[in-house]
Design a protein around this motif. Structure first.
Motif, PDB file in Angstrom:
ATOM      1  N   GLU A 367      -7.145   8.993  12.314  1.00 52.60           N
ATOM      2  CA  GLU A 367      -6.684  10.364  12.094  1.00 52.60           C
ATOM      3  C   GLU A 367      -6.014  10.548  10.725  1.00 52.60           C
ATOM      4  OE1 GLU A 367      -4.141  11.359  15.376  1.00 52.60           O
ATOM      5  OE2 GLU A 367      -5.751  11.124  16.860  1.00 52.60           O
ATOM      6  N   LYS A 368      -5.656   9.438  10.091  1.00 48.45           N
ATOM      7  CA  LYS A 368      -4.988   9.528   8.780  1.00 48.45           C
ATOM      8  C   LYS A 368      -5.987   9.638   7.619  1.00 48.45           C
ATOM      9  CE  LYS A 368      -0.744   7.119  10.119  1.00 48.45           C
ATOM     10  NZ  LYS A 368      -0.838   6.417  11.356  1.00 48.45           N
ATOM     11  N   VAL A 369      -7.273   9.378   7.902  1.00 47.69           N
ATOM     12  CA  VAL A 369      -8.283   9.441   6.837  1.00 47.69           C
ATOM     13  C   VAL A 369      -8.334  10.867   6.283  1.00 47.69           C
ATOM     14  CG1 VAL A 369     -10.747   9.212   6.300  1.00 47.69           C
ATOM     15  CG2 VAL A 369      -9.628   7.526   7.775  1.00 47.69           C
ATOM     16  N   GLY A 370      -8.314  10.946   4.938  1.00 48.40           N
ATOM     17  CA  GLY A 370      -8.330  12.257   4.283  1.00 48.40           C
ATOM     18  C   GLY A 370      -6.947  12.767   3.919  1.00 48.40           C
ATOM     19  N   LYS A 371      -5.916  12.156   4.476  1.00 52.30           N
ATOM     20  CA  LYS A 371      -4.543  12.591   4.180  1.00 52.30           C
ATOM     21  C   LYS A 371      -4.002  11.857   2.964  1.00 52.30           C
ATOM     22  CE  LYS A 371      -3.320  13.907   8.890  1.00 52.30           C
ATOM     23  NZ  LYS A 371      -2.532  13.599  10.082  1.00 52.30           N
ATOM     24  N   THR A 372      -3.126  12.523   2.223  1.00 52.23           N
ATOM     25  CA  THR A 372      -2.443  11.888   1.095  1.00 52.23           C
ATOM     26  C   THR A 372      -1.065  11.445   1.567  1.00 52.23           C
ATOM     27  OG1 THR A 372      -3.647  13.185  -0.532  1.00 52.23           O
ATOM     28  CG2 THR A 372      -1.560  12.228  -1.242  1.00 52.23           C
ATOM     29  N   ARG A 388       2.421  -0.061   1.972  1.00 51.39           N
ATOM     30  CA  ARG A 388       2.801   0.492   3.266  1.00 51.39           C
ATOM     31  C   ARG A 388       3.246   1.938   3.116  1.00 51.39           C
ATOM     32  NH1 ARG A 388       7.388  -1.106   4.265  1.00 51.39           N
ATOM     33  NH2 ARG A 388       7.688  -2.299   2.349  1.00 51.39           N
ATOM     34  N   THR A 389       3.057   2.708   4.183  1.00 48.30           N
ATOM     35  CA  THR A 389       3.596   4.065   4.239  1.00 48.30           C
ATOM     36  C   THR A 389       4.975   4.011   4.912  1.00 48.30           C
ATOM     37  OG1 THR A 389       2.746   4.556   6.452  1.00 48.30           O
ATOM     38  CG2 THR A 389       1.240   4.936   4.599  1.00 48.30           C
ATOM     39  N   GLU A 390       5.634   5.158   5.018  1.00 43.74           N
ATOM     40  CA  GLU A 390       6.955   5.185   5.676  1.00 43.74           C
ATOM     41  C   GLU A 390       6.862   4.786   7.145  1.00 43.74           C
ATOM     42  OE1 GLU A 390       8.893   8.876   7.234  1.00 43.74           O
ATOM     43  OE2 GLU A 390       7.487   9.921   5.938  1.00 43.74           O
ATOM     44  N   TYR A 391       5.652   4.833   7.703  1.00 43.17           N
ATOM     45  CA  TYR A 391       5.453   4.544   9.132  1.00 43.17           C
ATOM     46  C   TYR A 391       5.194   3.064   9.399  1.00 43.17           C
ATOM     47  CZ  TYR A 391       4.672   9.560   8.796  1.00 43.17           C
ATOM     48  OH  TYR A 391       4.810  10.896   8.506  1.00 43.17           O
ATOM     49  N   CYS A 392       5.389   2.233   8.383  1.00 43.22           N
ATOM     50  CA  CYS A 392       5.028   0.817   8.507  1.00 43.22           C
ATOM     51  C   CYS A 392       6.162  -0.077   8.033  1.00 43.22           C
ATOM     52  CB  CYS A 392       3.786   0.506   7.683  1.00 43.22           C
ATOM     53  SG  CYS A 392       2.392   1.574   8.080  1.00 43.22           S
ATOM     54  N   SER A 393       6.605  -0.940   8.919  1.00 48.28           N
ATOM     55  CA  SER A 393       7.614  -1.925   8.561  1.00 48.28           C
ATOM     56  C   SER A 393       6.917  -3.172   8.023  1.00 48.28           C
ATOM     57  CB  SER A 393       8.425  -2.273   9.810  1.00 48.28           C
ATOM     58  OG  SER A 393       9.754  -2.544   9.455  1.00 48.28           O
ATOM     59  N   PRO A 394       7.557  -3.911   7.118  1.00 49.23           N
ATOM     60  CA  PRO A 394       6.905  -5.107   6.561  1.00 49.23           C
ATOM     61  C   PRO A 394       6.564  -6.127   7.638  1.00 49.23           C
ATOM     62  CG  PRO A 394       8.902  -4.563   5.342  1.00 49.23           C
ATOM     63  CD  PRO A 394       8.892  -3.690   6.544  1.00 49.23           C
ATOM     64  N   GLU A 395       5.421  -6.766   7.483  1.00 53.44           N
ATOM     65  CA  GLU A 395       4.992  -7.934   8.271  1.00 53.44           C
ATOM     66  C   GLU A 395       4.547  -7.641   9.696  1.00 53.44           C
ATOM     67  OE1 GLU A 395       7.508 -11.343   7.927  1.00 53.44           O
ATOM     68  OE2 GLU A 395       7.760 -11.083   5.779  1.00 53.44           O
ATOM     69  N   VAL A 417      -1.264   8.180  -2.344  1.00 52.52           N
ATOM     70  CA  VAL A 417      -2.543   7.545  -2.041  1.00 52.52           C
ATOM     71  C   VAL A 417      -3.295   8.408  -1.032  1.00 52.52           C
ATOM     72  CG1 VAL A 417      -3.609   5.509  -0.958  1.00 52.52           C
ATOM     73  CG2 VAL A 417      -1.654   5.214  -2.493  1.00 52.52           C
ATOM     74  N   ILE A 418      -4.582   8.684  -1.322  1.00 57.34           N
ATOM     75  CA  ILE A 418      -5.408   9.385  -0.338  1.00 57.34           C
ATOM     76  C   ILE A 418      -6.094   8.327   0.523  1.00 57.34           C
ATOM     77  CG2 ILE A 418      -7.410   9.662  -1.915  1.00 57.34           C
ATOM     78  CD1 ILE A 418      -7.797  12.427  -0.419  1.00 57.34           C
ATOM     79  N   ILE A 419      -5.990   8.479   1.835  1.00 54.87           N
ATOM     80  CA  ILE A 419      -6.562   7.500   2.762  1.00 54.87           C
ATOM     81  C   ILE A 419      -8.065   7.758   2.883  1.00 54.87           C
ATOM     82  CG2 ILE A 419      -6.457   6.518   5.086  1.00 54.87           C
ATOM     83  CD1 ILE A 419      -3.860   6.170   3.326  1.00 54.87           C
ATOM     84  N   THR A 420      -8.857   6.736   2.573  1.00 52.15           N
ATOM     85  CA  THR A 420     -10.317   6.895   2.526  1.00 52.15           C
ATOM     86  C   THR A 420     -11.035   6.291   3.729  1.00 52.15           C
ATOM     87  OG1 THR A 420     -10.453   4.853   1.225  1.00 52.15           O
ATOM     88  CG2 THR A 420     -10.372   6.941  -0.001  1.00 52.15           C
ATOM     89  N   ASP A 421     -10.370   5.314   4.401  1.00 51.98           N
ATOM     90  CA  ASP A 421     -11.037   4.647   5.525  1.00 51.98           C
ATOM     91  C   ASP A 421      -9.970   3.969   6.380  1.00 51.98           C
ATOM     92  OD1 ASP A 421     -13.063   3.794   7.148  1.00 51.98           O
ATOM     93  OD2 ASP A 421     -13.869   2.286   5.770  1.00 51.98           O
ATOM     94  N   SER A 422     -10.361   3.598   7.603  1.00 56.78           N
ATOM     95  CA  SER A 422      -9.392   2.934   8.484  1.00 56.78           C
ATOM     96  C   SER A 422     -10.084   1.880   9.325  1.00 56.78           C
ATOM     97  CB  SER A 422      -8.736   3.970   9.403  1.00 56.78           C
ATOM     98  OG  SER A 422      -9.673   4.430  10.364  1.00 56.78           O
ATOM     99  N   LYS A 430      -7.044   5.246  -2.053  1.00 54.75           N
ATOM    100  CA  LYS A 430      -7.125   5.196  -3.527  1.00 54.75           C
ATOM    101  C   LYS A 430      -6.040   6.089  -4.103  1.00 54.75           C
ATOM    102  CE  LYS A 430     -10.685   8.781  -3.930  1.00 54.75           C
ATOM    103  NZ  LYS A 430     -12.048   9.106  -4.311  1.00 54.75           N
ATOM    104  N   ILE A 431      -5.576   5.703  -5.279  1.00 59.17           N
ATOM    105  CA  ILE A 431      -4.484   6.417  -5.940  1.00 59.17           C
ATOM    106  C   ILE A 431      -4.927   7.838  -6.286  1.00 59.17           C
ATOM    107  CG2 ILE A 431      -2.959   6.433  -7.965  1.00 59.17           C
ATOM    108  CD1 ILE A 431      -2.394   4.093  -6.107  1.00 59.17           C
ATOM    109  N   VAL A 432      -4.046   8.793  -6.020  1.00 64.81           N
ATOM    110  CA  VAL A 432      -4.299  10.175  -6.411  1.00 64.81           C
ATOM    111  C   VAL A 432      -3.905  10.298  -7.873  1.00 64.81           C
ATOM    112  CG1 VAL A 432      -3.655  12.588  -6.049  1.00 64.81           C
ATOM    113  CG2 VAL A 432      -3.856  11.045  -4.085  1.00 64.81           C
ATOM    114  N   ASP A 433      -4.869  10.631  -8.711  1.00 67.41           N
ATOM    115  CA  ASP A 433      -4.584  10.757 -10.146  1.00 67.41           C
ATOM    116  C   ASP A 433      -3.804  12.053 -10.409  1.00 67.41           C
ATOM    117  OD1 ASP A 433      -5.779   8.418 -11.290  1.00 67.41           O
ATOM    118  OD2 ASP A 433      -7.711   9.258 -10.644  1.00 67.41           O
ATOM    119  N   LYS A 434      -2.728  11.899 -11.190  1.00 70.91           N
ATOM    120  CA  LYS A 434      -1.933  13.084 -11.562  1.00 70.91           C
ATOM    121  C   LYS A 434      -2.581  13.715 -12.801  1.00 70.91           C
ATOM    122  CE  LYS A 434       1.935  12.425  -8.951  1.00 70.91           C
ATOM    123  NZ  LYS A 434       1.511  11.472  -7.988  1.00 70.91           N
TER     124      LYS A 434
END
Length: 435
Positions: A367-372, A388-395, A417-422, A430-434
């Protein structure tokens, strides 16, 4: 053998890691050089910080001590010391079984090791830890011990009653780490929501997290090991209103059937657990819940297990780990219940539960695919930067893999980062270019 070099090997949880980092800070303030978790220890002295939580962890700790004891006998090591949960609980037995160890320390007296090596604990040791994690994140331990006395758990036997650290001491530690470039904090305790009760009878976790969030330079705060009974609802308000408090909560629920919850001494019911989760998701939209579940506890019937499966299907935890019950001597369940669920049944239940969670995790991650999303880069591995995103703790949680080709990203930096696959447990982006 490197002179004045100490190898510190940490087993078990992040709470142990904090103790190792504190000890390393003390050693380094006294002129020693410390190496953490080296695959091939080279120093004159080795210190093993042991885990005593469950059987597998105990065995791993003992095997590590035995390997180093052999290295000492072969002349590759001058001195060997052991500290932590296992030696806190089984010091006499370990002294008899593995006499090659120069001295055993418990969970709380390990600073004495410095004096035993001939170095006083000098005034310059102001508690500055040697952070072993990537510089941008650190663990903050806010208390020791636990008063909950769940039927299966040996932790209170090992660590004793709950003791909260003073709030100002914790905030000073965070400020000190921020000054050194750390901006992401994993808040850990055996039982987070109990924080403050031993000080004045009130839960102060919401106040602590709120004040921590107000410290300039703190970008992410993530909360670990909450308890479901008597949950402090004001914590959800802090989570909702403070943008740097991650919408993430690690809350071990263990089971759902009233039969099991009662036998486990969890002081919460099935209905209250469902209500708790519903309220968390309502009050903090987008919250990611991590939990731990247990199968095979004494007396667990097929019906109890089916309730647990149904619970997992309904609630759809964003993050979930599970383990099979293992009897720990001295606990209520070891003394009062027969360990009556056969090992093969425990394993079968565990496999079924984790297979269900794998499917749920795959669906939720997709469900996160397509989201930045905002992603912090932890390291580079092969052809990818790993973040990692804010929803992910290390390890313990899913990671975000970003192709390294044609890019130079900085470890410790945050990127859009735009999520391209899961996949079941990881994302690609991939990085969102500014522009």
């Amino acid at each position: 053998m490197k002179k004045n070099t100490i190898d510190i090997i940490t087993m078990g949880c992040s709470k142990n890691l904090v103790d190792s980092e504190t000890l390393m800070g003390l050693f380094e303030a006294n002129g020693y050089h410390c190496v953490h978790d080296s695959k091939n220890p080279q120093g004159e002295i080795a210190v093993v910080n042991t885990c005593g939580f469950i059987q597998d962890a105990k065995e791993e700790s003992i095997n590590t001590i035995l390997q180093l004891a052999q290295a000492k006998e072969e002349g590759k090591l001058k001195r060997l010391y052991v500290m932590g949960c296992l030696s806190q609980r089984y010091q006499k037995e370990l002294e008899a079984e593995i006499p090659q160890v120069d001295k055993y320390y418990g969970k709380f007296n390990y600073k004495q090791l410095l004096a035993d090596l001939g170095s006083p604990i000098t005034a310059s040791c102001d508690g500055a830890r040697h952070i072993t994690t990537p510089h941008h994140y650190a663990y903050i331990k806010i208390s020791e011990g636990c008063d909950r006395n769940c039927a299966y758990c040996a932790i209170p036997i090992i660590t004793g009653r709950h003791v909260s650290r003073p709030i100002e001491e914790i905030l000073d530690e965070v400020r000190q780490l921020v000054a050194n470039g750390t901006y992401e904090f994993q808040i850990i305790a055996q039982e987070l929501t109990y924080y403050g009760i031993d000080i004045d009878g009130r839960q102060h976790i919401a106040e602590l997290v709120s004040r921590m969030a107000d410290i300039k330079g703190v970008r992410w705060i993530r909360l670990h090991y909450a308890y479901p009974a008597h949950f402090p609802w004001e914590l959800l308000q802090v989570m909702r209103e403070k943008p740097n408090v991650c919408k993430y909560l690690d809350i071990a629920l263990q089971h759902i059937s009233d039969n099991m919850l009662s036998r486990m001494h969890r002081h919460v019911t099935k209905a209250e657990t469902y209500e708790l989760i519903e309220r968390m998701r309502k009050e903090v939209p987008g919250i990611h819940l991590r939990t731990t579940l247990m199968v095979g506890f004494p007396g667990e019937t097929d019906e109890d297990f089916e309730e647990l499966m149904e619970f997992t299907r309904k609630v759809r935890f964003e993050r979930m780990g599970a383990f099979a019950y293992s009897e720990e001597e001295g606990t209520f369940s070891a003394d009062n219940y027969a360990d009556d669920v056969p090992e093969e049944v425990k394993q079968l239940r565990l496999d079924k539960l984790m297979a269900l969670q794998q499917r749920i995790s795959a669906e939720l991650e997709a469900e996160k695919v397509g989201k930045t999303m905002k992603v912090v880069v932890d390291r580079k591995e092969g052809d990818y930067y790993i973040g990692r995103t804010e929803y992910c703790s290390p390890e313990v949680d899913p990671e975000v893999l970003i192709p390294a080709e044609g890019r130079r990203l900085r470890v410790g930096q945050m990127y859009d980062v735009i999520i391209t696959d899961s996949e079941e447990f990881d994302l690609y982006g991939k990085i969102v270019d500014k522009h």
